[in-house]
Design a protein around this motif. Structure first.
Motif, mmCIF file in Angstrom:
data_model
loop_
_atom_site.group_PDB
_atom_site.id
_atom_site.type_symbol
_atom_site.label_atom_id
_atom_site.label_comp_id
_atom_site.label_asym_id
_atom_site.label_seq_id
_atom_site.Cartn_x
_atom_site.Cartn_y
_atom_site.Cartn_z
ATOM 1 N N GLU A 2 -27.387 15.552 13.836
ATOM 2 C CA GLU A 2 -26.675 15.171 13.691
ATOM 3 C C GLU A 2 -27.332 14.076 12.707
ATOM 4 O O GLU A 2 -26.657 13.622 11.715
ATOM 5 N N ARG A 3 -28.592 13.572 12.636
ATOM 6 C CA ARG A 3 -29.317 12.134 11.818
ATOM 7 C C ARG A 3 -29.324 12.883 11.008
ATOM 8 O O ARG A 3 -28.924 12.422 9.631
ATOM 9 N N HIS A 5 -27.890 15.516 9.492
ATOM 10 C CA HIS A 5 -25.787 16.174 8.352
ATOM 11 C C HIS A 5 -26.469 14.415 7.975
ATOM 12 O O HIS A 5 -25.599 14.640 6.529
ATOM 13 N N ARG A 6 -26.154 13.862 8.516
ATOM 14 C CA ARG A 6 -25.646 12.068 8.021
ATOM 15 C C ARG A 6 -26.540 11.688 6.728
ATOM 16 O O ARG A 6 -25.876 10.794 5.596
ATOM 17 N N ASP A 38 -23.590 23.245 7.186
ATOM 18 C CA ASP A 38 -22.523 22.379 8.063
ATOM 19 C C ASP A 38 -21.982 22.395 6.448
ATOM 20 O O ASP A 38 -21.670 22.161 5.184
ATOM 21 N N THR A 40 -19.221 19.931 6.192
ATOM 22 C CA THR A 40 -18.979 18.690 6.315
ATOM 23 C C THR A 40 -19.708 18.852 4.887
ATOM 24 O O THR A 40 -20.020 17.719 3.788
#
Length: 134
Positions: A2-3, A5-6, A38, A40
């Protein structure tokens, strides 16, 4: 995960803010993220490419990349690709021809529908004058 990804999204956002339009290294960096697993991140990469919209021969490469993403992936990726095409192609006859072929022949109704939206945007942006008026 998740990190990471951000971080990718933030990096693309900053790239779109600080890079000069047509900067080939910035276009290449954003282009690499268009293939991210991903969706996004892919959307943000497509949005960044639209901001960096290269002029000249690189435009064809970016347009081709966007056309490929118009046909695959999630709906958000396809919609972002359609919007980016309207910026990058601005009435480009080759893009219009390729979009028309997708509208006519693609097996997926969803893809044909989004390709039609993109075709409408590309032809509208090509018929506007510099003030944005028809």
């Amino acid at each position: 995960m998740e990190r990471l990804h951000r971080v990718r999204i933030m990096a693309l956002d900053e790239l779109g803010k600080v890079a000069r339009p047509s900067d080939s290294l910035a276009v290449e960096a954003a282009g690499e993220r268009v293939a991210d697993k991903d969706p996004t991140v892919r959307v943000k990469a497509i949005e960044t490419l639209a901001k960096l919209c290269p002029k000249g021969s690189d435009m064809n490469q970016v347009a081709g990349m966007l056309l490929r993403h118009l046909e695959g992936g999630t709906e958000s990726v396809r919609r972002s690709a359609a919007e980016a095409l309207s910026v990058v192609c601005k009435g480009d006859g080759g893009a219009v021809f390729r979009l028309a072929a997708i509208v006519k022949d693609h097996h997926s109704q969803d893809v044909r529908s989004i390709a039609f939206e993109a075709l409408t945007m590309v032809t509208e942006s090509g018929s506007q004058d510099q003030t944005g008026k028809m």
